[in-house]
Design a protein around this motif. Structure first.
Motif, PDB file in Angstrom:
ATOM      1  N   ARG A 307       0.816  -1.219   0.000  1.00 27.75           N
ATOM      2  CA  ARG A 307       0.000   0.000   0.000  1.00 27.75           C
ATOM      3  C   ARG A 307       0.850   1.270   0.000  1.00 27.75           C
ATOM      4  NH1 ARG A 307      -5.319   1.070   3.798  1.00 27.75           N
ATOM      5  NH2 ARG A 307      -5.909   3.057   2.872  1.00 27.75           N
ATOM      6  N   PRO A 308       1.823   1.432   0.914  1.00 31.68           N
ATOM      7  CA  PRO A 308       2.636   2.652   0.830  1.00 31.68           C
ATOM      8  C   PRO A 308       3.451   2.737  -0.452  1.00 31.68           C
ATOM      9  CG  PRO A 308       3.497   1.160   2.523  1.00 31.68           C
ATOM     10  CD  PRO A 308       2.151   0.645   2.113  1.00 31.68           C
ATOM     11  N   ARG A 311       0.964   3.879  -3.195  1.00 29.18           N
ATOM     12  CA  ARG A 311       0.544   5.250  -2.896  1.00 29.18           C
ATOM     13  C   ARG A 311       1.655   6.241  -3.230  1.00 29.18           C
ATOM     14  NH1 ARG A 311       0.524   5.570   2.912  1.00 29.18           N
ATOM     15  NH2 ARG A 311       2.726   5.914   2.480  1.00 29.18           N
ATOM     16  N   ASP A 312       2.884   5.937  -2.830  1.00 25.70           N
ATOM     17  CA  ASP A 312       3.989   6.864  -3.071  1.00 25.70           C
ATOM     18  C   ASP A 312       4.343   6.938  -4.547  1.00 25.70           C
ATOM     19  OD1 ASP A 312       4.034   7.339  -0.387  1.00 25.70           O
ATOM     20  OD2 ASP A 312       5.875   6.216   0.029  1.00 25.70           O
ATOM     21  N   SER A 314       2.294   6.481  -7.050  1.00 28.88           N
ATOM     22  CA  SER A 314       1.224   7.235  -7.693  1.00 28.88           C
ATOM     23  C   SER A 314       1.408   8.734  -7.470  1.00 28.88           C
ATOM     24  CB  SER A 314      -0.130   6.776  -7.151  1.00 28.88           C
ATOM     25  OG  SER A 314      -1.171   7.526  -7.712  1.00 28.88           O
ATOM     26  N   TRP A 328       5.775  15.231  -0.201  1.00 30.29           N
ATOM     27  CA  TRP A 328       5.219  14.330   0.804  1.00 30.29           C
ATOM     28  C   TRP A 328       5.947  14.524   2.121  1.00 30.29           C
ATOM     29  CZ3 TRP A 328       6.340   9.922  -3.104  1.00 30.29           C
ATOM     30  CH2 TRP A 328       7.704   9.867  -3.377  1.00 30.29           C
ATOM     31  N   ASP A 453       4.248   3.623   7.523  1.00 26.80           N
ATOM     32  CA  ASP A 453       4.323   3.980   6.105  1.00 26.80           C
ATOM     33  C   ASP A 453       5.618   3.534   5.441  1.00 26.80           C
ATOM     34  OD1 ASP A 453       1.825   5.216   6.110  1.00 26.80           O
ATOM     35  OD2 ASP A 453       2.653   7.089   6.872  1.00 26.80           O
TER      36      ASP A 453
END
Length: 524
Positions: A307-308, A311-312, A314, A328, A453
Motif C-alpha cells: 500500500r505505501p 501510494r507513493d 502514484s 510528501w 508507512d
C-alpha cells in the motif's frame, strides 16, 4: 426510483433499486415487494438515494460507476467527557476509517480486528505515551472503558527513532537475517519474490514514470539496500540514490501473451549481495495500454508494504507529469533505524530481565511437548525435501456465513480470525490431527506508529497451539483460542527463527518446523 444501499459487518454496498411500481432489481433479478423484503435478513438498510433515472451502459446494464456515492452520516452516541476521551475517540476513528466514534461504541463492532487493534495500540503509545496491550483492548473495547484502563498502565516503551549517528556496520533486522540465511542455504531462487502488477490505461509518460521510481527508491532506503558479509556476519549497505534508480525494461506483447510474460519476469532470481531488491518491467500492450510489474525481494518488503509503495509511486508520478517534485511528509524513520531499535529493544538473552529473555521463557513453556508434525491422512508421503510445489483452490464464503462468523466473534469478545482458527483447528482434529493442533500465523510486526508507512520486512510468524481436548462446545473452543492468541500477541517480538533454534525440535527437510499449517486472514 431509489438506490438501496445496505451494510453488513464490514462493507457498505449497493444491493438493489426500488421503483415506483414496488419492483426492485437485485443482482440482476426483478423482485416484487417492499424494500425490506429484497434485502437478505443479515443486512440492514442504511442509505436510500433518490435519483431521476438509473444510468445504463451501452449494452443496457446498470452503470454502477455512474451512480452517485451515498452520503453516510455517522450515528454517534455519547461524546467525549475529557481531553483523553476526545483523543481516544479520534484515534478510534482514524484507525477504523470512520467519520466519528462515540465513547460507548465498540471497536470490534465497528469493524476492528486484531491487525487494527495492533495499530490502535501503536497510536495510543505514540500519542498518549501509554503501553497498552492488545488483550486490554479486547477486554475494554470502548473509549469509555479504555479510558479507565489507561489510568493503570505504564508509560509506552521506547519508540523507534531515527539513529543520528549510524554504526559502520548496519545490522540486519531479525526478519532480514531469516531471509539472508535462507538465501545462503537454498541459493538464489524466486521463492521469496513479491510481484506486483499494475495496469496503466491512457497516455503514459515514461520519463515521469522513471523519475517517480527514483523518487520512491530515494524515499525508502530498504529498496536500495544490498547485503555484504564479513567475518562477523551479514550487514546492510544502503546505496546512494544516484546509484539505485531501477531501470525500466520494456517488453511488447499481446493480452494473450501477458500472463506468460509476467510469470517469466516474476521468476527473476535476486543476488542479494549485488542486486537492488526492486526491479521494474513495463509490458506494452498498445499505445495507451500498459502493465507495470514491480518485483521486490521479500527481504525488502512484505504484504503491508504494497500500500505505501503504490501510494507513493502514484503521488510521485502525478507530480513528475506536472513537472514538479513530489511533496510528501518526511518519513520519521528508515528501515535501518528499525533494525537498530529492534535489537536494542529485545536486549541480550544473557540478561534475565530483558524483553527477549521474558519472551523466550513464555514460548518455552507454551510450546513444551509440541507435536513434531500434524498427522493427517494424506494420499501420498511427504517428499524427502520440501519441493515448494503447491496449488490454490478458490471458493467464496457466502455473506450470510461471514455475518454469522462476525456475530459469533462479537458475542465471544473475539475476532473473526479467532473464530476461523477455532474452526480450522476443529476440522484438522476431526481429520486425524489429534487434540493438540499447532497452527502458524503471520503478524504484521508494526507495533510502532513510526513504521506504518515504511516499505520493509516487518512480518513475523507465531505458533498458535489449538487445544480441542475435552469435547468443548464451539463457543468454549473460541474462548480457548482467544486466550491463547492474546497471550501470543503479547509475546510476538521473538523472531520465529530464533524460537526454532532455542526449542530445537526434531529437524526434517521434508516439513516446516513447529507447524505445517498456516492460517492467514488478508485484511490489510
Amino acid at each position: 426510483v431509489a438506490m438501496v444501499w445496505a451494510h453488513d459487518e464490514t462493507d457498505c454496498r449497493l444491493v438493489g433499486y426500488v421503483t415506483s411500481e414496488s419492483g426492485a432489481v437485485v443482482d440482476g433479478a426483478v423482485v416484487r415487494g417492499q424494500c425490506a423484503r429484497i434485502l437478505p435478513e443479515y443486512m440492514v438498510p442504511s442509505v436510500v438515494v433518490v435519483v431521476d433515472e438509473i444510468p445504463l451502459t451501452p449494452n443496457g446494464k446498470v452503470d454502477r460507476r455512474a451512480l452517485p456515492e451515498p452520503e453516510v452520516e455517522a450515528a454517534v452516541g455519547r461524546g467525549p467527557r475529557s481531553p483523553r476521551e476526545e483523543i481516544l475517540c479520534g484515534l478510534f476513528a482514524e484507525v477504523l476509517g470512520v467519520p466519528a466514534v462515540g465513547i460507548d461504541d465498540n471497536f470490534f463492532a465497528l469493524g476492528g480486528h486484531s491487525l487494527l487493534a495492533t495499530r490502535l495500540v501503536g497510536r495510543v503509545r505514540a500519542v498518549l505515551d501509554a503501553e497498552l496491550s492488545v488483550r486490554r483492548l479486547f477486554e475494554a473495547p470502548t473509549v469509555a472503558e479504555l479510558d479507565r484502563v489507561l489510568d493503570g498502565v505504564g508509560r509506552g516503551r521506547v519508540p523507534v527513532v531515527r539513529v543520528e549517528v549510524r554504526p559502520e556496520r548496519l545490522p540486519l533486522s531479525f526478519g532480514q537475517q531469516r531471509l539472508w540465511f535462507l538465501h545462503q542455504l537454498e541459493g538464489p531462487s524466486a521463492a521469496y519474490n513479491v510481484p506486483l502488477a499494475v495496469r496503466l490505461s491512457g497516455e503514459l509518460d515514461r520519463e515521469a514514470l522513471r523519475l517517480a521510481l527514483g523518487d520512491v527508491v530515494a524515499r525508502h532506503e530498504s529498496l536500495r539496500t544490498v547485503f555484504a558479509e564479513d567475518a562477523q556476519g551479514a550487514y546492510q549497505v544502503v546505496r546512494e540514490v544516484a546509484d539505485a534508480v531501477p531501470e525500466v525494461s520494456t517488453i511488447r506483447c499481446s493480452e494473450e501473451e501477458l500472463a506468460t510474460e509476467l510469470t517469466a519476469a516474476a521468476r527473476h532470481t535476486f543476488d542479494l549481495k549485488r542486486d537492488l531488491p526492486l526491479r521494474a518491467a513495463l509490458f506494452e500492450l498498445g499505445t495507451e495500454e500498459h502493465v507495470l510489474l514491480l518485483l521486490m525481494h521479500h527481504i525488502a518488503s512484505d504484504g503491508w508494504s504494497v500500500r505505501p509503495l503504490v501510494r507513493d509511486l502514484s503521488a510521485a508520478y502525478g507530480a513528475r507529469v506536472n513537472g514538479t517534485d513530489p511533496r510528501w511528509p518526511v518519513l520519521p524513520v528508515q528501515y535501518a533505524d528499525f533494525a537498530v531499535w529492534q535489537r536494542e529493544l529485545l536486549g541480550s538473552e544473557e540478561d534475565p530481565g530483558s524483553v527477549v529473555s521474558a519472551q523466550i521463557a513464555y514460548w518455552r513453556e507454551r510450546l513444551a511437548e509440541l507435536p513434531a508434525e500434524i498427522a493427517l491422512p494424506v494420499d501420498r508421503p511427504r517428499p524427502a525435501v520440501v519441493s515448494q510445489r503447491g496449488d490454490r483452490v478458490r471458493f467464496t464464503v457466502p455473506a450470510a456465513v461471514h455475518a454469522g462468523v462476525a456475530r459469533l466473534a462479537r458475542e465471544s469478545g473475539a475476532s473473526v480470525f479467532m473464530v476461523l482458527q477455532a474452526a480450522l483447528g476443529l476440522l484438522l482434529s476431526r481429520c486425524g490431527a489429534g487434540e493438540d493442533v499447532p497452527i502458524g500465523t503471520p503478524v504484521a510486526g508494526r507495533g510502532d506508529d513510526a513504521v506504518d508507512d515504511l516499505v520493509g520486512l516487518f512480518i513475523n510468524s507465531l505458533v498458535l497451539r489449538t487445544d480441542v481436548s475435552g469435547d468443548p462446545t464451539f463457543r468454549e473452543l473460541v474462548g480457548r483460542v482467544r486466550e491463547t492468541d492474546l497471550e501470543a500477541y503479547a509475546h510476538q517480538d521473538l523472531p520465529f527463527e530464533r524460537l526454532v533454534e532455542i526449542l530445537n525440535p526434531e529437524r526434517s527437510l521434508s516439513r516446516h518446523p513447529l507447524f505445517q499449517v498456516m492460517l492467514t486472514l488478508n485484511n490489510t
